[in-house]
Design a protein around this motif. Structure first.
Motif, PDB file in Angstrom:
ATOM      1  N   GLY A 102     131.987  90.878 113.146  1.00 33.75           N
ATOM      2  CA  GLY A 102     131.255  90.613 111.909  1.00 33.75           C
ATOM      3  C   GLY A 102     131.804  91.355 110.700  1.00 33.75           C
ATOM      4  N   LYS A 103     133.092  91.641 110.712  1.00 34.94           N
ATOM      5  CA  LYS A 103     133.712  92.393 109.608  1.00 34.94           C
ATOM      6  C   LYS A 103     134.300  91.457 108.563  1.00 34.94           C
ATOM      7  CE  LYS A 103     132.863  96.098 111.933  1.00 34.94           C
ATOM      8  NZ  LYS A 103     131.730  96.935 111.579  1.00 34.94           N
ATOM      9  N   THR A 104     134.319  91.906 107.324  1.00 39.23           N
ATOM     10  CA  THR A 104     135.017  91.189 106.268  1.00 39.23           C
ATOM     11  C   THR A 104     136.510  91.294 106.559  1.00 39.23           C
ATOM     12  OG1 THR A 104     133.300  91.702 104.671  1.00 39.23           O
ATOM     13  CG2 THR A 104     135.467  91.134 103.784  1.00 39.23           C
ATOM     14  N   ILE A 105     137.243  90.203 106.369  1.00 39.69           N
ATOM     15  CA  ILE A 105     138.667  90.164 106.678  1.00 39.69           C
ATOM     16  C   ILE A 105     139.454  89.881 105.398  1.00 39.69           C
ATOM     17  CG2 ILE A 105     140.469  89.001 108.008  1.00 39.69           C
ATOM     18  CD1 ILE A 105     138.107  88.128 109.935  1.00 39.69           C
ATOM     19  N   VAL A 106     140.521  90.667 105.204  1.00 41.41           N
ATOM     20  CA  VAL A 106     141.411  90.501 104.065  1.00 41.41           C
ATOM     21  C   VAL A 106     142.832  90.454 104.602  1.00 41.41           C
ATOM     22  CG1 VAL A 106     142.286  91.620 101.979  1.00 41.41           C
ATOM     23  CG2 VAL A 106     139.867  91.787 102.536  1.00 41.41           C
ATOM     24  N   THR A 107     143.631  89.493 104.136  1.00 44.68           N
ATOM     25  CA  THR A 107     145.052  89.454 104.493  1.00 44.68           C
ATOM     26  C   THR A 107     145.864  89.544 103.213  1.00 44.68           C
ATOM     27  OG1 THR A 107     145.167  87.043 104.460  1.00 44.68           O
ATOM     28  CG2 THR A 107     144.663  88.074 106.569  1.00 44.68           C
ATOM     29  N   LYS A 108     146.962  90.292 103.281  1.00 42.52           N
ATOM     30  CA  LYS A 108     147.794  90.508 102.094  1.00 42.52           C
ATOM     31  C   LYS A 108     149.271  90.498 102.473  1.00 42.52           C
ATOM     32  CE  LYS A 108     144.369  92.081  99.295  1.00 42.52           C
ATOM     33  NZ  LYS A 108     144.055  91.689  97.973  1.00 42.52           N
ATOM     34  N   ILE A 109     150.100  90.032 101.520  1.00 37.98           N
ATOM     35  CA  ILE A 109     151.548  90.174 101.615  1.00 37.98           C
ATOM     36  C   ILE A 109     151.968  91.196 100.566  1.00 37.98           C
ATOM     37  CG2 ILE A 109     151.928  87.870 102.586  1.00 37.98           C
ATOM     38  CD1 ILE A 109     152.717  86.920  99.782  1.00 37.98           C
TER      39      ILE A 109
END
Length: 151
Positions: A102-109
């Protein structure tokens, strides 16, 4: 707020637990566990993925105050090979473990992290800190992506 920054590689996962108090970021696992090395005895892909997913779930259980899971995503090179495919599968395990918790997910380059591969170690150390052992670009990626996700 605590952020779990992650960078996968075909045989290991590096992770950073970064605490952000609104002003300063602190690398909480600078001198403790920060690498998940896939055991050599686990050779089948599906078993490796299962192991990594379980380890990530363990880390999230041990750190229930993590609010964001930040993943350093692979750069867009236009080439796909078996090694990058394994990395993609491992990234999927990160996303799955975070979603199940249930965590917020962030993806970055890199361009979204205001750095580049050649500068990420300096960037991460200057803004958050570095580990006492095993400091390398992959660990710096985990630290830098967590730092970026604090906003």
């Amino acid at each position: 707020m605590k952020i779990l920054g992650i960078r996968t590689a075909p045989k290991q996962v590096r992770y950073a637990l970064v605490e952000y108090d609104g002003t300063t970021c602190t690398l909480q696992n600078a001198s403790t566990e920060n690498i998940l090395k896939i055991p050599a005895a686990i050779t089948r892909s599906e078993e490796q993925l299962y192991w990594v997913k379980n380890e990530l779930s363990r880390i999230l259980r041990q750190n229930p105050d993590v609010s964001i899971v930040a993943l350093k995503a692979p750069e867009f090179t236009g080439r796909q090979n078996s090694s990058s495919r394994v990395g993609d599968y491992l990234d999927a395990m990160v996303l799955l473990a975070a979603a199940e918790a249930g965590k917020t997910i962030v993806t970055k380059i890199y361009s979204q992290m205001s750095t580049k591969r050649s500068e990420v170690e300096t960037h991460a150390e200057h803004r958050v800190g570095k580990t006492s052992n095993g400091w390398n670009p992959q660990m710096a990626d985990a630290v830098a992506v967590a730092w970026t996700a604090r906003q």
